[in-house]
Scaffold this motif. Structure first.
Motif, PDB file in Angstrom:
ATOM      1  N   ILE A 135      74.147  47.266  95.780  1.00  0.00           N
ATOM      2  CA  ILE A 135      75.536  47.390  95.352  1.00  0.00           C
ATOM      3  C   ILE A 135      75.550  48.333  94.155  1.00  0.00           C
ATOM      4  CG2 ILE A 135      77.646  46.154  94.765  1.00  0.00           C
ATOM      5  CD1 ILE A 135      76.357  45.096  97.297  1.00  0.00           C
ATOM      6  N   GLY A 136      75.937  49.565  94.372  1.00  0.00           N
ATOM      7  CA  GLY A 136      75.960  50.552  93.305  1.00  0.00           C
ATOM      8  C   GLY A 136      77.124  51.498  93.510  1.00  0.00           C
ATOM      9  N   THR A 137      76.835  52.806  93.474  1.00  0.00           N
ATOM     10  CA  THR A 137      77.870  53.797  93.754  1.00  0.00           C
ATOM     11  C   THR A 137      78.440  53.583  95.146  1.00  0.00           C
ATOM     12  OG1 THR A 137      76.753  55.373  92.308  1.00  0.00           O
ATOM     13  CG2 THR A 137      78.376  56.258  93.837  1.00  0.00           C
ATOM     14  N   GLY A 138      77.582  53.184  96.067  1.00  0.00           N
ATOM     15  CA  GLY A 138      77.975  52.758  97.403  1.00  0.00           C
ATOM     16  C   GLY A 138      77.340  51.413  97.695  1.00  0.00           C
ATOM     17  N   VAL A 139      77.485  50.961  98.925  1.00  0.00           N
ATOM     18  CA  VAL A 139      76.888  49.699  99.356  1.00  0.00           C
ATOM     19  C   VAL A 139      76.161  49.947 100.669  1.00  0.00           C
ATOM     20  CG1 VAL A 139      77.331  47.322 100.111  1.00  0.00           C
ATOM     21  CG2 VAL A 139      78.676  48.312  98.230  1.00  0.00           C
ATOM     22  N   GLY A 140      74.934  49.463 100.755  1.00  0.00           N
ATOM     23  CA  GLY A 140      74.170  49.616 101.984  1.00  0.00           C
ATOM     24  C   GLY A 140      73.139  48.525 102.101  1.00  0.00           C
ATOM     25  N   ALA A 141      72.518  48.431 103.268  1.00  0.00           N
ATOM     26  CA  ALA A 141      71.516  47.397 103.490  1.00  0.00           C
ATOM     27  C   ALA A 141      70.325  47.960 104.240  1.00  0.00           C
ATOM     28  CB  ALA A 141      72.107  46.218 104.257  1.00  0.00           C
ATOM     29  N   GLY A 142      69.140  47.572 103.798  1.00  0.00           N
ATOM     30  CA  GLY A 142      67.913  47.770 104.544  1.00  0.00           C
ATOM     31  C   GLY A 142      67.531  46.428 105.148  1.00  0.00           C
ATOM     32  N   ILE A 143      67.385  46.381 106.463  1.00  0.00           N
ATOM     33  CA  ILE A 143      67.157  45.123 107.166  1.00  0.00           C
ATOM     34  C   ILE A 143      65.793  45.153 107.828  1.00  0.00           C
ATOM     35  CG2 ILE A 143      67.990  43.611 109.003  1.00  0.00           C
ATOM     36  CD1 ILE A 143      70.809  44.843 108.471  1.00  0.00           C
ATOM     37  N   ILE A 144      64.961  44.176 107.506  1.00  0.00           N
ATOM     38  CA  ILE A 144      63.617  44.079 108.061  1.00  0.00           C
ATOM     39  C   ILE A 144      63.541  42.799 108.889  1.00  0.00           C
ATOM     40  CG2 ILE A 144      61.161  43.806 107.503  1.00  0.00           C
ATOM     41  CD1 ILE A 144      61.879  45.418 104.879  1.00  0.00           C
ATOM     42  N   THR A 145      63.197  42.946 110.158  1.00  0.00           N
ATOM     43  CA  THR A 145      63.117  41.826 111.085  1.00  0.00           C
ATOM     44  C   THR A 145      61.718  41.777 111.683  1.00  0.00           C
ATOM     45  OG1 THR A 145      65.467  42.037 111.620  1.00  0.00           O
ATOM     46  CG2 THR A 145      64.113  40.801 113.160  1.00  0.00           C
ATOM     47  N   GLY A 170      58.955  42.005 110.250  1.00  0.00           N
ATOM     48  CA  GLY A 170      58.101  43.016 109.643  1.00  0.00           C
ATOM     49  C   GLY A 170      58.394  44.442 110.044  1.00  0.00           C
ATOM     50  N   GLU A 171      59.530  44.691 110.691  1.00  0.00           N
ATOM     51  CA  GLU A 171      59.895  46.039 111.123  1.00  0.00           C
ATOM     52  C   GLU A 171      61.296  46.379 110.632  1.00  0.00           C
ATOM     53  OE1 GLU A 171      57.977  48.145 112.749  1.00  0.00           O
ATOM     54  OE2 GLU A 171      56.316  46.776 113.200  1.00  0.00           O
ATOM     55  N   LEU A 172      61.489  47.635 110.209  1.00  0.00           N
ATOM     56  CA  LEU A 172      62.823  48.084 109.835  1.00  0.00           C
ATOM     57  C   LEU A 172      63.731  48.084 111.058  1.00  0.00           C
ATOM     58  CD1 LEU A 172      61.939  51.057 107.470  1.00  0.00           C
ATOM     59  CD2 LEU A 172      63.198  49.001 106.801  1.00  0.00           C
ATOM     60  N   LEU A 173      64.913  47.519 110.899  1.00  0.00           N
ATOM     61  CA  LEU A 173      65.858  47.433 112.002  1.00  0.00           C
ATOM     62  C   LEU A 173      66.527  48.785 112.224  1.00  0.00           C
ATOM     63  CD1 LEU A 173      67.415  45.654 114.043  1.00  0.00           C
ATOM     64  CD2 LEU A 173      69.086  45.225 112.234  1.00  0.00           C
ATOM     65  N   THR A 174      66.376  49.312 113.430  1.00  0.00           N
ATOM     66  CA  THR A 174      67.056  50.541 113.832  1.00  0.00           C
ATOM     67  C   THR A 174      67.453  50.401 115.284  1.00  0.00           C
ATOM     68  OG1 THR A 174      65.714  51.884 112.320  1.00  0.00           O
ATOM     69  CG2 THR A 174      66.875  53.042 114.064  1.00  0.00           C
TER      70      THR A 174
END
Length: 290
Positions: free
Chosen positions: A133-143, A145-149
């Motif tokens: 939560i800063g200038t924008g808002v975003g999330a890094g999601i790890i499921t 042990g892997e980055l969610l894409t």
């Protein structure tokens, strides 16, 4: 000595660094500079890395949206963005034209989230939502042990929100106004709503209860949809220590005992790597390529 490179590509500033492959947490050289247009900024990035001939791989964590689909014709590009001189810019291609080594290409929040997963607050779990939560808002999601894409990287800052009953602010997001998380909770939204920045607002100001209501609502949404082991909050706004205890309290009220989660002091955590999270994440992601 074989080196890892890191590019933390923010909309306001770039941070570039190198570390020893054997010890990614030990930064050997580091520089930062303001973000200009794509061409001029990458010239400075390349000038920095020109000093080192033994870079094995570079991790790039870039502001978005970016194209992360390897089979896409615009893979490695920055997509439509209000940041002047970046829409349609071939970031990854420019780096490969300079030196054809392995690059890990991902978002800025994924980079920071990966650092928290490897060495920070979430180092002992396999499923984590890192929310900045800063200038924008975003999330890094790890499921697992892997980055969610999926079709692309998550844009979790734009989940739809239920308005706080006392909130009359029209919202900051140019796409969703006062209907999405970023439009209601990002640093510029706080300042526009209350007439002062998050750094200036007193601890006893009602701004924090309202911010906590929205962040807890987001945490509840991620809990219900992803069932992570932990939710980690980073970015400039959660630097204020008054906030996360209020988020935990509001989360408990809104969840209303529907889903079991770990103890909330454990489940909702502040970032542990601080301002180094993005660079450390880049190093660790780069290391997966060698």
């Amino acid at each position: 000595m074989s080196l890892l490179g890191a590019i933390e590509a923010g909309g306001t500033k770039f941070v570039v660094a190198v570390a020893d492959v054997a010890d990614p947490e030990q930064v050997l050289h580091r520089e930062s500079f303001p973000t200009e247009d794509g061409t001029r900024t990458l010239e400075k990035v390349i000038t920095f890395f020109d000093q080192f001939t033994d870079i094995a791989a570079i991790g790039i964590a870039a502001f978005g949206p970016i194209d992360v689909k390897p089979n896409s014709p615009t893979y490695g590009y920055v997509l439509d963005t209000p940041k002047r001189g970046w829409s349609g810019f071939d970031f990854l291609g420019t780096m490969k034209a300079w030196r054809d080594i392995p690059y890990y290409w991902t978002t800025d929040v994924n980079g920071a989230g990966w650092a928290e997963y490897k060495t920070g607050a979430a180092k002992d779990v396999e499923n984590v939502v890192y929310l900045t939560i800063g200038t924008g808002v975003g999330a890094g999601i790890i499921t697992n042990g892997e980055l969610l894409t999926g079709y692309s990287h998550p844009e979790a800052g734009h989940i739809m929100m239920q308005k706080h009953p006392d909130d009359v602010y029209e919202g900051l997001c140019p796409f969703h106004g006062n209907r999405c998380l970023e439009g209601l909770t990002a640093g510029p939204a706080i300042e526009a709503r209350w007439g002062m920045s998050a750094k200036e607002i007193p601890d006893d100001h009602p701004a924090w209860q309202m911010e906590a209501f929205y962040l807890a609502q987001a945490a509840m949404t991620f809990t219900a949809t992803l069932r992570p082991d932990m939710i980690v909050f980073g970015g400039g706004v959660p630097h204020r220590e008054v906030l996360l205890p209020m988020v935990r309290e509001s989360f408990a009220e809104q969840m209303n005992n529907y889903l079991a989660v770990p103890d909330l002091d454990t489940y909702i955590q502040p970032v542990k790597n601080g301002d180094n999270a993005g660079i450390l994440g880049c190093f660790y992601l780069a290391k997966t390529l060698i």
